[in-house]
Design a protein around this motif. Structure first.
Motif, PDB file in Angstrom:
ATOM      1  N   ILE A   5       0.876  -1.163   0.000  1.00 37.32           N
ATOM      2  CA  ILE A   5       0.000   0.000   0.000  1.00 37.32           C
ATOM      3  C   ILE A   5       0.911   1.209   0.000  1.00 37.32           C
ATOM      4  N   VAL A   6       0.673   2.099  -0.950  1.00 39.54           N
ATOM      5  CA  VAL A   6       1.447   3.331  -1.061  1.00 39.54           C
ATOM      6  C   VAL A   6       0.474   4.492  -0.952  1.00 39.54           C
ATOM      7  N   ALA A   7       0.691   5.319   0.063  1.00 42.01           N
ATOM      8  CA  ALA A   7      -0.141   6.507   0.270  1.00 42.01           C
ATOM      9  C   ALA A   7       0.750   7.734   0.150  1.00 42.01           C
ATOM     10  N   VAL A   8       0.465   8.550  -0.845  1.00 39.03           N
ATOM     11  CA  VAL A   8       1.206   9.789  -1.057  1.00 39.03           C
ATOM     12  C   VAL A   8       0.265  10.943  -0.739  1.00 39.03           C
ATOM     13  N   TYR A   9       0.597  11.681   0.278  1.00 34.95           N
ATOM     14  CA  TYR A   9      -0.249  12.769   0.751  1.00 34.95           C
ATOM     15  C   TYR A   9       0.018  14.032  -0.055  1.00 34.95           C
ATOM     16  N   GLU A  10      -1.045  14.730  -0.397  1.00 35.18           N
ATOM     17  CA  GLU A  10      -0.938  16.012  -1.066  1.00 35.18           C
ATOM     18  C   GLU A  10      -1.082  17.159  -0.066  1.00 35.18           C
ATOM     19  N   GLU A  11      -1.918  16.932   0.961  1.00 33.79           N
ATOM     20  CA  GLU A  11      -2.206  17.981   1.936  1.00 33.79           C
ATOM     21  C   GLU A  11      -2.599  17.345   3.264  1.00 33.79           C
ATOM     22  N   VAL A  38       7.836   2.635   5.140  1.00 26.39           N
ATOM     23  CA  VAL A  38       8.067   4.087   5.127  1.00 26.39           C
ATOM     24  C   VAL A  38       6.885   4.741   5.802  1.00 26.39           C
ATOM     25  N   ARG A  39       7.166   5.677   6.707  1.00 29.62           N
ATOM     26  CA  ARG A  39       6.091   6.440   7.351  1.00 29.62           C
ATOM     27  C   ARG A  39       6.648   7.828   7.633  1.00 29.62           C
ATOM     28  N   GLY A  40       6.315   8.754   6.745  1.00 24.65           N
ATOM     29  CA  GLY A  40       6.833  10.110   6.922  1.00 24.65           C
ATOM     30  C   GLY A  40       8.321  10.124   6.642  1.00 24.65           C
ATOM     31  N   GLY A  41       9.065  10.742   7.524  1.00 25.27           N
ATOM     32  CA  GLY A  41      10.515  10.819   7.353  1.00 25.27           C
ATOM     33  C   GLY A  41      10.917  11.923   6.404  1.00 25.27           C
ATOM     34  N   LYS A  42      12.187  12.223   6.415  1.00 30.55           N
ATOM     35  CA  LYS A  42      12.715  13.269   5.534  1.00 30.55           C
ATOM     36  C   LYS A  42      12.703  12.774   4.098  1.00 30.55           C
ATOM     37  N   SER A  43      12.407  13.694   3.185  1.00 35.29           N
ATOM     38  CA  SER A  43      12.408  13.332   1.773  1.00 35.29           C
ATOM     39  C   SER A  43      12.879  14.524   0.949  1.00 35.29           C
ATOM     40  N   LYS A  44      13.326  14.226  -0.251  1.00 35.15           N
ATOM     41  CA  LYS A  44      13.734  15.262  -1.197  1.00 35.15           C
ATOM     42  C   LYS A  44      13.027  14.977  -2.504  1.00 35.15           C
ATOM     43  N   PRO A  50       6.371  18.028  -4.499  1.00 35.45           N
ATOM     44  CA  PRO A  50       6.728  17.455  -3.195  1.00 35.45           C
ATOM     45  C   PRO A  50       5.483  17.026  -2.424  1.00 35.45           C
ATOM     46  N   SER A  51       5.657  16.042  -1.562  1.00 34.93           N
ATOM     47  CA  SER A  51       4.573  15.527  -0.738  1.00 34.93           C
ATOM     48  C   SER A  51       4.926  15.742   0.733  1.00 34.93           C
ATOM     49  N   PRO A  52       3.947  16.171   1.556  1.00 37.47           N
ATOM     50  CA  PRO A  52       4.246  16.344   2.977  1.00 37.47           C
ATOM     51  C   PRO A  52       4.422  15.017   3.714  1.00 37.47           C
ATOM     52  N   ARG A  53       3.977  13.904   3.110  1.00 38.25           N
ATOM     53  CA  ARG A  53       4.071  12.613   3.796  1.00 38.25           C
ATOM     54  C   ARG A  53       3.838  11.488   2.788  1.00 38.25           C
ATOM     55  N   THR A  84      -9.327  15.399   6.729  1.00 34.98           N
ATOM     56  CA  THR A  84      -8.141  16.074   7.258  1.00 34.98           C
ATOM     57  C   THR A  84      -6.967  15.997   6.297  1.00 34.98           C
ATOM     58  N   ALA A  85      -6.956  14.989   5.441  1.00 35.63           N
ATOM     59  CA  ALA A  85      -5.842  14.820   4.511  1.00 35.63           C
ATOM     60  C   ALA A  85      -6.363  14.505   3.118  1.00 35.63           C
ATOM     61  N   LYS A  86      -5.628  15.006   2.143  1.00 36.40           N
ATOM     62  CA  LYS A  86      -5.878  14.658   0.749  1.00 36.40           C
ATOM     63  C   LYS A  86      -4.690  13.807   0.321  1.00 36.40           C
ATOM     64  N   ARG A  87      -4.979  12.609  -0.208  1.00 33.88           N
ATOM     65  CA  ARG A  87      -3.898  11.709  -0.542  1.00 33.88           C
ATOM     66  C   ARG A  87      -4.258  10.817  -1.713  1.00 33.88           C
TER      67      ARG A  87
END
Length: 95
Positions: A5-11, A38-44, A50-53, A84-87
Motif C-alpha cells: 500500500i502506497v499513500a502519497v499525501y498532497e495535503e 516508510v512512514r513520513g521521514g525526511k524526503s527530497k 513534493p509531498s508532505p508525507r 483532514t488529509a488529501k492523498r
C-alpha cells in the motif's frame, strides 16, 4: 507476490488528527501482519510535486492488503481521518 500500500499525501490539515488516525490504523496493520516500510521521514523531491508525507506498507499478498484496507479496524481509522488529509492511495503487487 507481496502486496504494498502506497499513500502519497498532497495535503494535511491537522497533524493531531493524523496522529490519531495513524495510531488506530497501526492496530489494523498489525492485525493483518503488515510491515511499515516508510512512514513520513525526511524526503527530497527529485521530480514532480513534493509531498508532505508518504507511507508504504508491505503485506504478504495483494489479497491481504485488500483485507487490511476493507477491514472494520482500518475503516474506523479512516473515519477519524475524515477530510483532514488529501492523498493518493494505491494497492500495488510487488516482489
Amino acid at each position: 507476490m507481496k502486496g504494498y500500500i502506497v499513500a502519497v499525501y498532497e495535503e494535511i490539515k491537522d497533524n493531531k488528527v493524523l496522529k490519531q488516525y495513524a495510531e488506530k490504523a497501526g492496530v489494523a496493520v498489525k492485525k493483518y501482519s503488515g510491515k511499515i516500510l516508510v512512514r513520513g521521514g525526511k524526503s527530497k523531491c527529485i521530480e514532480g510535486l513534493p509531498s508532505p508525507r508518504t507511507v508504504i506498507l508491505e503485506f504478504s499478498s495483494v489479497d491481504m492488503a485488500k483485507k487490511f484496507y476493507h477491514s472494520e479496524e482500518y475503516q474506523e481509522a479512516k473515519k477519524i481521518l475524515g477530510d483532514t488529509a488529501k492523498r493518493n492511495y494505491q494497492i500495488i503487487e510487488g516482489a
